[in-house]
Design an enzyme around this catalytic site. Structure first.
Site, PDB file in Angstrom:
ATOM      1  CE  LYS A  22      -3.494 -20.633  11.827  1.00 29.84           C
ATOM      2  NZ  LYS A  22      -2.658 -19.782  10.986  1.00 29.84           N
ATOM      3  NE  ARG A  92       0.212 -22.525   8.906  1.00 25.04           N
ATOM      4  CZ  ARG A  92       1.121 -21.597   8.655  1.00 25.04           C
ATOM      5  NH1 ARG A  92       1.461 -20.737   9.571  1.00 25.04           N
ATOM      6  NH2 ARG A  92       1.677 -21.532   7.469  1.00 25.04           N
ATOM      7  N   GLY A 101      -0.044 -16.549  18.198  1.00 26.77           N
ATOM      8  CA  GLY A 101       1.341 -16.876  18.535  1.00 26.77           C
ATOM      9  C   GLY A 101       1.524 -17.642  19.839  1.00 26.77           C
ATOM     10  CG  MET A 103      -1.391 -22.942  21.544  1.00 21.76           C
ATOM     11  SD  MET A 103      -2.967 -23.719  21.297  1.00 21.76           S
ATOM     12  CE  MET A 103      -3.791 -22.578  20.250  1.00 21.76           C
ATOM     13  NE  ARG A 330      -5.016 -13.047  12.605  1.00 24.26           N
ATOM     14  CZ  ARG A 330      -3.943 -13.494  13.220  1.00 24.26           C
ATOM     15  NH1 ARG A 330      -4.009 -14.567  13.946  1.00 24.26           N
ATOM     16  NH2 ARG A 330      -2.795 -12.864  13.115  1.00 24.26           N
ATOM     17  CG  HIS A 446     -11.518   8.327  49.683  1.00 26.85           C
ATOM     18  ND1 HIS A 446     -10.459   9.071  49.215  1.00 26.85           N
ATOM     19  CD2 HIS A 446     -12.535   9.175  49.860  1.00 26.85           C
ATOM     20  CE1 HIS A 446     -10.831  10.336  49.143  1.00 26.85           C
ATOM     21  NE2 HIS A 446     -12.084  10.433  49.535  1.00 26.85           N
ATOM     22  CB  SER A 755     -30.482   3.385  44.204  1.00 25.89           C
ATOM     23  OG  SER A 755     -29.264   3.417  43.515  1.00 25.89           O
ATOM     24  CB  CYS A 822     -25.793   4.310  42.671  1.00 27.15           C
ATOM     25  SG  CYS A 822     -26.184   3.904  44.370  1.00 27.15           S
ATOM     26  CE1 TYR A 842     -30.450   4.968  39.124  1.00 28.53           C
ATOM     27  CE2 TYR A 842     -32.836   4.806  38.948  1.00 28.53           C
ATOM     28  CZ  TYR A 842     -31.700   5.034  39.706  1.00 28.53           C
ATOM     29  OH  TYR A 842     -31.808   5.327  41.038  1.00 28.53           O
TER      30      TYR A 842
HETATM   31  C1  PEP Z   1     -22.538   1.476  47.461  1.00 26.57           C
HETATM   32  O1  PEP Z   1     -22.387   1.039  48.593  1.00 26.57           O
HETATM   33  O2  PEP Z   1     -22.627   0.756  46.465  1.00 26.57           O
HETATM   34  C2  PEP Z   1     -22.621   2.926  47.227  1.00 26.57           C
HETATM   35  C3  PEP Z   1     -22.881   3.414  46.040  1.00 26.57           C
HETATM   36  O3  PEP Z   1     -22.332   3.731  48.274  1.00 26.57           O
HETATM   37  P1  PEP Z   1     -20.844   4.104  48.744  1.00 26.57           P
HETATM   38  O4  PEP Z   1     -19.903   3.534  47.757  1.00 26.57           O
HETATM   39  O5  PEP Z   1     -20.788   5.571  48.821  1.00 26.57           O
HETATM   40  O6  PEP Z   1     -20.812   3.433  50.064  1.00 26.57           O
END
Ligand code: PEP
Ligand code: MG
Length: 868
Positions: A22, A92, A101, A103, A330, A446, A755, A822, A842
């Site tokens: 501010k 302020r 808001g 403080m 702001r 899961h 990966s 992954c 990636y």
């Molecule tokens: C992992 O373990 O990060 C993975 C991608 O495999 P999963 O989650 O299927 O065990």
């Protein structure tokens, strides 16, 4: 000694660390020549000094701000504490990061009886003067003396009743004067303006530690040690009469992003009245009609500020007796939709660059754009909260099984599937559910992984619920009991479970969003792939911009009702021959699915992971299910029971799974490889360009890779020879055990890609079972034993270190390996930044996170000087 006090003429917008957001903006506006009531700022550093000294102001501080105060008096032509010509201040807070808001603020500081009389004379408006004083007492008592605001409200109400007044506007000068005397009997108010100022400064510092400010900082990951600045500014009054007023405005529409000056104005009202919503404000057109010259000044000012800041501004202004003043500017908070539109429009208008536009859009903005969200202004009746496993908002009636979910869905009802945990058998229910709620399971359980993949809202690890699926009810710790058919709403973005149907803001799509994503693609280095296995998910992923599949969890392809029976029969086979019979049936399914994936991902890599989960996950658990299976496949139920028992594991995630399955049952892998290669050759025959990448899960040493590579190579050559085609393929490994990462130099010569499976890598590095972590992670977060859930945001210190070691050591042995991630972290912006920094090629994430990953990857790559 560092300077502790800055005049508004001494700072710029870049000083927000020292002067607070501010204060820095007040300085900037002063520098631009805008009509800002003058004042000074006590720095955030002084606040930290105050705390370090055990809540004591530095001895010289008062002297320092008195020098500044003299200069403000000169500029304003009035004097603080002088009854003849009084100057009043607002005091302020102002932190380096916006904490709206959270403080405290005190207005009209510098009044006592004598000065109020003086103010009445000077202004010729005693009613205004005494009203100002009573407002001051109320705020000062509340903020500095810790007196409940309700005490004064009650006194005011009683007073009005005895005088037969209904509204505040009915109160005359004498009424306010008398009320002030009553108020003063309730509290011990300092008469000396300089003492008032000193106490107010301290109180603002202390308000850094109010419970709501602490909670806000926790929620928004704001550093506790920053402290707040104090802005001391000459007061101007919007409640001075009919040609006065206060307003707030946005330079563009904060909900839609339209380029349309937009705001509200309340005549004859102080700024706090607008914020408190005591009267319904009017549109700005009312100001335009009443005071056209002022409106023009406001209009020009907002245009100047937006051009200057190159961002949509949220401004506060006051008009005192026909004179216009700016009190605040702001960057305006905005919806996801507005943030995208404004960013794209501003590039078109030549105000910002593409990289700057990318930095303006936060992951939350994109999320809000892609999923229906709970309306932030809707009232929430929260009964429980768990882990925000899959974002968005969903309302439906409670069902307790996948079958019920399907039935109710078919009957046209929206359903929330409530389970203790989910298993592959629940998939068909999850598919039709608006949302999924589980008592157990963490962010990579899961339920979480599957729901996220499907784009279905989910909350997992909701430990305060006790779910009894058989009895058909669920109870909360607070004793609320919900039954089958009751309507609830899930907020998968915050993890809150609410009663009833809460309003939502629908997901949307726009050309602007596509334009922004196009810029993201232009400005990123990291590639973005999808975790997907079904044709629907793969098609969705491609539509959202996936550049291939980074993880196809082949086990998910066997969850279908028909296929799981064959899968189970295969697992229960008593000899190789029997197993091979079922495997060849599975091979056909696998082939058909693969062919579909290759077609959808034509010309893009498809990473197929060989079977990973422990076999018992495929088997039925309840007696009813076992009996049904026994009938279907003609095996005695007793025998099935025995095998189920044999295969069951206490901690399945560390047991007989991953490539260990392939070591014991090589025929499973053979079947999968044959299916992949024959599907690839069929795809080629149909004119597609399949690029299969076969991935080995849960590797711990190079010998496992060699063994499985031999199986893969043999199958590939046999199939390729039989079909007389040459199929381009790669073999790589998951990096998801600490041993694999620490021995990456030994694995490197055998693979073409690595990966990182950071779900398992996190589980094994921490020793936190991913399926059980939901029971204690919320407590860990609350107790600050960890800052972030490591299953959501990659733990850079240890898990990240293992990744870095793996990359550098494998590179030292072999160049050209492709590195990816992954685990679920592949869709988390903070983790994506890290993946960019350590040089991955990636990230792979669930389809609905792909747009977020594309933007996060670009943000990681563009100059990080900009803020959201
Ligand atoms: C992992 O373990 O990060 C993975 C991608 O495999 P999963 O989650 O299927 O065990
Ligand atoms: Mg894994």
């Amino acid at each position: 000694m560092a300077k502790r006090v800055y005049l508004f003429s001494e700072g710029t917008k870049d000083d927000s660390d020292l002067l607070g957001g501010k204060g820095a903006n007040l300085c900037e506006m002063t520098g631009l020549g805008l009509p800002v009531p003058f004042g000074f700022i006590i720095t955030t550093r002084t606040c930290r000094e105050y705390f370090q000294a055990g809540n004591k102001l530095p001895t010289l501080l008062e002297q320092e701000y008195r020098v500044a105060l003299d200069l403000v008096e000169g500029k304003m032509g009035a004097r603080f504490g002088d009854p003849e010509n009084p100057l009043l201040f607002s005091v302020r807070s102002g932190a380096p990061v916006s904490m709206p808001g959270m403080m405290n603020t005190i207005l009209n500081l510098g009044l006592n009886d004598e000065i109020t009389e003086g103010l009445a004379q000077k202004t010729g408006n005693p009613r205004f003067a005494w009203d100002s004083y009573r407002r001051f007492i109320q705020m000062f008592a509340n903020v500095v003396l810790d007196v409940e605001g309700g005490l004064f409200e009650k006194e005011l109400e009683q007073f009005k009743k005895t005088r037969g007044k209904v509204h505040d506007v009915d109160m005359q000068a004498d009424d306010w004067r008398e009320l002030v005397q009553r108020y003063k009997r309730l509290v011990d108010l300092p008469e000396d303006p300089f003492l008032q100022l000193k106490l107010a400064v301290e109180a603002v510092f202390r308000s850094w530690h109010t419970p709501r400010a602490i909670v806000y900082r926790e929620m928004n990951n704001i550093d506790e040690s920053l402290g707040t600045a104090v802005n001391v500014q000459a007061m101007v009054f919007g409640n001075f009469g009919d040609s006065s007023g206060s307003g707030v405005a946005f330079t563009r529409n904060p909900a839609t992003g339209d380029r349309q000056f937009f705001g509200e104005y309340l005549p004859n009202a102080a700024g706090e009245d607008v914020v408190a919503g005591i009267r319904t404000p009017l549109p700005l057109s009312a100001l335009e009609q009443q005071l056209p010259a002022v409106y023009q000044q406001l209009f020009d000012t907002q245009a100047l500020l937006e051009t200057h800041y190159r961002d949509m501004q949220d401004i506060e202004f006051t008009v005192q007796d026909g004179v216009f003043y700016m009190l605040q500017t702001r960057s305006g908070k905005r919806t996801g939709r507005a943030s995208i539109k404004i960013a794209v429009d501003m590039v078109r208008e030549g105000m910002i660059t593409e990289p700057q536009a990318l930095m303006r859009v936060s992951p939350e903005h994109v999320e809000a754009f892609l999923h229906p969200m709970i309306d932030p202004s809707a009232k929430r009746d929260i009964v429980a909260s768990g882990l925000p496993a899959s974002p968005g908002g969903a309302t439906g009636q409670i069902v307790f099984s996948a079958e019920e979910a399907e039935q109710e869905h078919t009957a046209g009802h929206s359903v929330i599937l409530v389970r203790r945990e989910t298993t592959p058998e629940d998939i068909h229910g999850m598919k039709v559910a608006a949302g999924v709620l589980t008592e157990l399971g963490g962010m990579t359980s899961h339920a979480a992984v599957v729901a996220r993949g499907m784009g279905v809202c989910a909350i997992t690890g909701c430990g305060s619920l006790t779910i009894d699926c058989d009895a058909g009810h669920v109870s909360t710790d607070d004793g609320v009991v919900l039954k089958r058919g009751d309507t609830i709403t899930l907020d998968g973005t915050s993890g809150e479970v609410m009663l009833g149907d809460i309003g939502k803001i629908e997901a949307s799509s726009s050309d602007d969003f596509q334009i922004l994503l196009g810029w993201a693609d232009k400005h990123r280095r990291l590639r973005v792939r999808a975790n997907a296995e079904t044709p629907e998910d793969a098609a969705k992923a491609r539509e959202l911009g996936a550049e291939g599949i980074g993880l196809c969890r082949t086990e998910h392809m066997f969850f279908d009702a028909e296929r799981i029976v064959i899968m189970r029969a295969m697992i229960l086979a008593e000899n190789d021959e029997e197993r091979c019979t079922y495997l060849s049936q599975l091979q056909q399914f696998q082939h058909d699915d693969m062919l579909e994936l290759f077609k959808i991902m034509d010309g893009l890599p498809v990473t197929i992971r060989l079977l990973d989960p422990p076999l018992h996950e495929f088997l039925p658990q309840s007696s009813d299910d076992i009996n049904a299976l026994s009938e279907r496949i003609g095996k005695p139920a007793r025998q099935i029971h025995e095998i189920v028992e044999n295969l069951s594991e206490i901690n399945p995630m560390l047991g007989f799974r991953g490539c260990r399955l392939a070591v014991v049952f090589p025929e499973i892998n053979e079947m999968q490889v044959k299916a992949i290669i024959s599907a690839a050759s069929d795809a080629i025959a149909l004119g597609y360009r399949p690029l299969p990448e076969i991935m080995i899960p849960l590797v711990v040493n190079v010998r496992e890779i060699r063994l499985i590579t031999r199986i893969i190579d043999k199958c590939i050559h046999e199939t390729a020879r039989a079909r007389a085609v040459s199929i381009p393929y790669k073999i790589g490994t998951m990096m998801e055990t600490p041993r694999a990462t620490l021995g990456a130099d030994r694995l490197a010569p055998e693979v073409e890609f690595m990966s990182f499976g950071t779900n398992d890598l996190t589980q094994m590095t921490y020793g936190f079972s991913r399926d059980d972590a939901g029971k204690f992670i919320p407590k860990y977060l609350k107790e600050k034993l960890i800052d972030l859930d490591p299953f959501v945001s990659l733990d850079q210190r240890a898990v990240g270190r293992l990744m870095k070691i793996a990359i550098s050591e494998s590179k030292s042995k072999k160049q050209g390996i492709k590195y990816g991630i992954c685990g679920e972290h592949g869709g988390d912006p903070r983790s994506i930044q890290f993946c960019h920094d350590i040089g991955l090629d990636y990230v792979s994430c669930s389809p609905f996170r792909i747009p977020i990953a594309r933007i996060a990857a670009a943000q990681a790559n563009v100059d990080g000087n900009q803020t959201y």
